[in-house]
Design an enzyme around this catalytic site. Structure first.
Site, PDB file in Angstrom:
ATOM      1  CG  HIS A 261      -8.230  -3.736  -1.811  1.00 53.29           C
ATOM      2  ND1 HIS A 261      -9.256  -2.830  -2.046  1.00 53.29           N
ATOM      3  CD2 HIS A 261      -7.135  -2.981  -1.520  1.00 53.29           C
ATOM      4  CE1 HIS A 261      -8.786  -1.595  -1.891  1.00 53.29           C
ATOM      5  NE2 HIS A 261      -7.514  -1.661  -1.583  1.00 53.29           N
ATOM      6  CB  THR A 262      -6.339 -10.690  -2.714  1.00 46.57           C
ATOM      7  OG1 THR A 262      -6.558 -12.053  -2.343  1.00 46.57           O
ATOM      8  CG2 THR A 262      -4.854 -10.493  -2.954  1.00 46.57           C
TER       9      THR A 262
ATOM     10  CG  ASN B 135      -1.101   8.256   3.381  1.00 53.02           C
ATOM     11  OD1 ASN B 135      -1.393   7.184   2.860  1.00 53.02           O
ATOM     12  ND2 ASN B 135      -0.511   9.238   2.707  1.00 53.02           N
TER      13      ASN B 135
ATOM     14  CB  VAL C   1       1.007  11.682  -3.837  1.00 54.15           C
ATOM     15  CG1 VAL C   1       1.149  13.155  -3.429  1.00 54.15           C
ATOM     16  CG2 VAL C   1      -0.306  11.109  -3.316  1.00 54.15           C
TER      17      VAL C   1
ATOM     18  CG  ASP D 276      -9.958 -12.663   0.626  1.00 56.15           C
ATOM     19  OD1 ASP D 276     -11.046 -13.207   0.938  1.00 56.15           O
ATOM     20  OD2 ASP D 276      -9.033 -13.279   0.053  1.00 56.15           O
TER      21      ASP D 276
ATOM     22  NE  ARG E  59      -4.003   1.783   2.512  1.00 55.16           N
ATOM     23  CZ  ARG E  59      -4.038   2.771   3.407  1.00 55.16           C
ATOM     24  NH1 ARG E  59      -3.052   2.906   4.300  1.00 55.16           N
ATOM     25  NH2 ARG E  59      -5.057   3.611   3.434  1.00 55.16           N
TER      26      ARG E  59
ATOM     27  CG  HIS F 224      -1.607   5.237  -0.252  1.00 54.27           C
ATOM     28  ND1 HIS F 224      -2.339   5.642   0.844  1.00 54.27           N
ATOM     29  CD2 HIS F 224      -2.413   4.382  -0.920  1.00 54.27           C
ATOM     30  CE1 HIS F 224      -3.529   5.042   0.830  1.00 54.27           C
ATOM     31  NE2 HIS F 224      -3.580   4.273  -0.236  1.00 54.27           N
TER      32      HIS F 224
END
Length: 336
Positions: free
Chosen positions: A201-202, A102, A78, A253, A70, A74
């Site tokens: 997102h698993t 964040n 940006v 998940d 992640r 992120h």
């Protein structure tokens, strides 16, 4: 070192990967002077150092793989992949760590610090913090059972941050699908990249505050989200009440929470995507729905597309040549 933590081959496997499929033809990084072999001579042990410390962190905290993955997302969304997310606030910098996406959720900074310290000891002033983030994201994916890919290297580190960019440019859990598509498009990422990359997102968690509205008041009429399976919603409510429990964590998940696989897409087909921004991939667009169905049916294709899209994402506006710097401490700019 890896064997001591109970994963003897999986980490070092990434260094012998010959994944032509993970390097799309005409890859855009070629024009940005990024090179997978950049550190072969200047810091030949760089990738092994990153992998061993990521492996230790993952062994000590199974949540860390998702957190490191992640951070790379992120960061890249940006100002490009420039390690701006790692900068602490100072007299002249407002840290991106304070932004809505964040604050209270970005983590793994101490792991990056440990990697940087080890690399500075082995090869001073050589490996950028931005490249560390890219390598740590790849290794975290492999360690949880996901695909590997060859990481182009040579990003340099920014001397500034953008808390406003972090607030505005990173897709949010309650964004509409058109908004999410636009945020990806502004980064040069298409709908395939979007659906593949959200497959991260698993693994990982989300806070109650990120999906509470789906349980109680999705559209302002006091009713839950009709695209959320009712039995799943009932199971979520005890730990995500109407008020309070904002920071309570829930698996993105719940079926295989620590395994990088295609279960995320199977969950979406069962209307058990935790975030609104996940479930809309199935419900709000035929194009994204077809990709959800494809990845749910064929994990190999998902893995191939994920690797390609991670290479593409990792090439968002890198600082190269004389731009930026190689920070010696990832939390602050160098003092000239």
């Amino acid at each position: 070192m890896a064997a001591a933590f109970g994963f003897p081959l999986v980490i070092l496997l990434v260094f012998s990967l010959e994944l032509a499929s993970a390097l799309p033809s005409g890859a855009p990084w070629a024009q940005q002077q990024l090179d997978p072999h950049l550190y072969d001579r200047s810091c030949p042990q760089a990738q092994q150092i990153v992998a061993s410390i990521v492996g230790k962190a993952h062994y000590q905290d199974p949540r860390m793989a998702a957190s490191l993955l992640r951070l790379h997302f992120h960061d890249c969304f940006v100002k490009g992949c420039d390690a701006s997310i790692l900068l602490d606030s100072s007299a002249v910098i407002v840290s991106e760590k304070r932004s809505n996406p964040n604050r209270d959720s970005a983590r793994g900074f101490e792991v990056i610090d440990e990697i940087k310290a080890a690399l500075e000891a082995a090869c001073p002033h050589t490996v950028s913090c931005a490249d560390i983030l890219a390598l740590a994201a790849r290794d975290s994916t492999v360690m949880t059972g996901g695909p590997g890919w060859i990481v182009p290297l040579g990003r340099r580190d920014s001397r500034g941050a953008s808390v406003q960019g972090s607030n505005n440019d990173i897709p949010a859990p309650n964004n509409t699908l058109p908004t999410i598509i636009t945020k990806f498009k502004l980064q040069g990422l298409d709908v395939v990249d979007l659906v593949a990359l959200l497959g991260s997102h698993t693994i990982g968690d989300s806070r109650c505050t990120s999906f509470r509205q789906r349980l109680y008041n999705q559209t302002g009429n006091g009713l839950p989200d009709f695209t959320l399976d009712a039995s799943y919603a009932a199971a979520l409510r005890p730990r995500c009440p109407r008020s309070g429990g904002d920071q309570n964590l829930f698996f993105l998940d719940p079926v295989t929470p620590f395994k990088f696989d295609n279960q995320y897409y199977k969950n979406l087909l069962a209307y058990r995507g935790l975030l609104s921004s996940d479930e809309v991939l199935l419900t709000d667009s035929p194009a994204t729905a077809e990709l959800v169905k494809l990845y749910a049916a064929n994990q190999d294709i998902f893995f191939q597309h994920f690797g390609q899209s991670m290479v593409k994402m990792g090439n968002i506006s890198p600082l190269t040549g004389g731009k930026g710097e190689i920070r010696t401490n990832c939390r602050r700019v160098n003092h000239n």
